[in-house]
Design an enzyme around this catalytic site. Structure first.
Site, PDB file in Angstrom:
ATOM      1  NE  ARG A   1      10.918 -14.177 -14.575  1.00 39.11           N
ATOM      2  CZ  ARG A   1      10.920 -15.060 -15.578  1.00 39.11           C
ATOM      3  NH1 ARG A   1       9.804 -15.321 -16.219  1.00 39.11           N
ATOM      4  NH2 ARG A   1      12.025 -15.669 -15.934  1.00 39.11           N
TER       5      ARG A   1
ATOM      6  CE  LYS B   1      18.755 -13.083 -14.634  1.00 38.39           C
ATOM      7  NZ  LYS B   1      20.077 -12.836 -14.156  1.00 38.39           N
TER       8      LYS B   1
ATOM      9  CG  HIS C   1      -0.292   0.146   2.503  1.00 36.89           C
ATOM     10  ND1 HIS C   1       0.301  -0.911   3.133  1.00 36.89           N
ATOM     11  CD2 HIS C   1      -0.096   1.233   3.286  1.00 36.89           C
ATOM     12  CE1 HIS C   1       0.838  -0.478   4.281  1.00 36.89           C
ATOM     13  NE2 HIS C   1       0.611   0.804   4.387  1.00 36.89           N
TER      14      HIS C   1
END
Length: 152
Positions: A118, A132, A72
């Site tokens: 990710r 990666k 936030h």
């Protein structure tokens, strides 16, 4: 005597891991069958959702985070709540951090000390900070071993 003590430690460790799995499931983590989560792994479920598939191995020192307490500050509209989804037959190496809003595909291997920030596709070896993809695994994928061989 030494063998007896090693076996006792092994059985006590298995009992403690079983109790930890029950606690995590009661806390809201969805954990598949035959998944082993080390006693030293932390799954933080204060807010958000964590789903772990079947036949996974999550090793010592791993942190799986389903929320971000500082989100936030960067974006006032972001509540910090998120999710982590881990597919089937996934190995997560020692001291890896899995951040919120991440999906790790089935049959993937995450190297030690990685930061998974990710999505990771199915059937790859990935490592690093930031993570990666290092290698794609050949099909048909081989599952993690159900029983580890004691080599002396």
């Amino acid at each position: 005597m030494k063998v007896f003590l090693r076996k006792m430690v092994h059985y006590v460790g298995n009992l403690l891991r079983f109790v930890k799995l029950i606690f995590l499931r009661v806390s809201g983590v969805k954990i598949g069958k035959n998944t082993m989560i080390s006693l030293g792994a932390k799954i933080d479920l204060r807010r958000g959702k964590v789903v772990i598939g079947d036949h996974c191995l999550i090793t010592h020192g791993c942190y799986i985070l389903s929320h971000d307490g500082a989100a936030h500050v960067i974006n006032p509209d972001d509540s910090g709540t998120g999710y982590v989804t881990i597919g089937d037959h996934v190995f997560i190496g020692v001291n890896t951090v899995v951040m919120r809003n991440v999906t790790i595909g089935s049959h993937s291997i995450i190297g030690s000390c990685s930061v998974v920030n990710r999505d990771i596709p199915e059937g790859v070896v990935a490592a690093g900070n930031p993570i990666k993809i290092i290698k794609e695994l050949e099909k048909p994928y081989r599952p993690l071993p159900r029983k580890h061989i004691d080599i002396r």
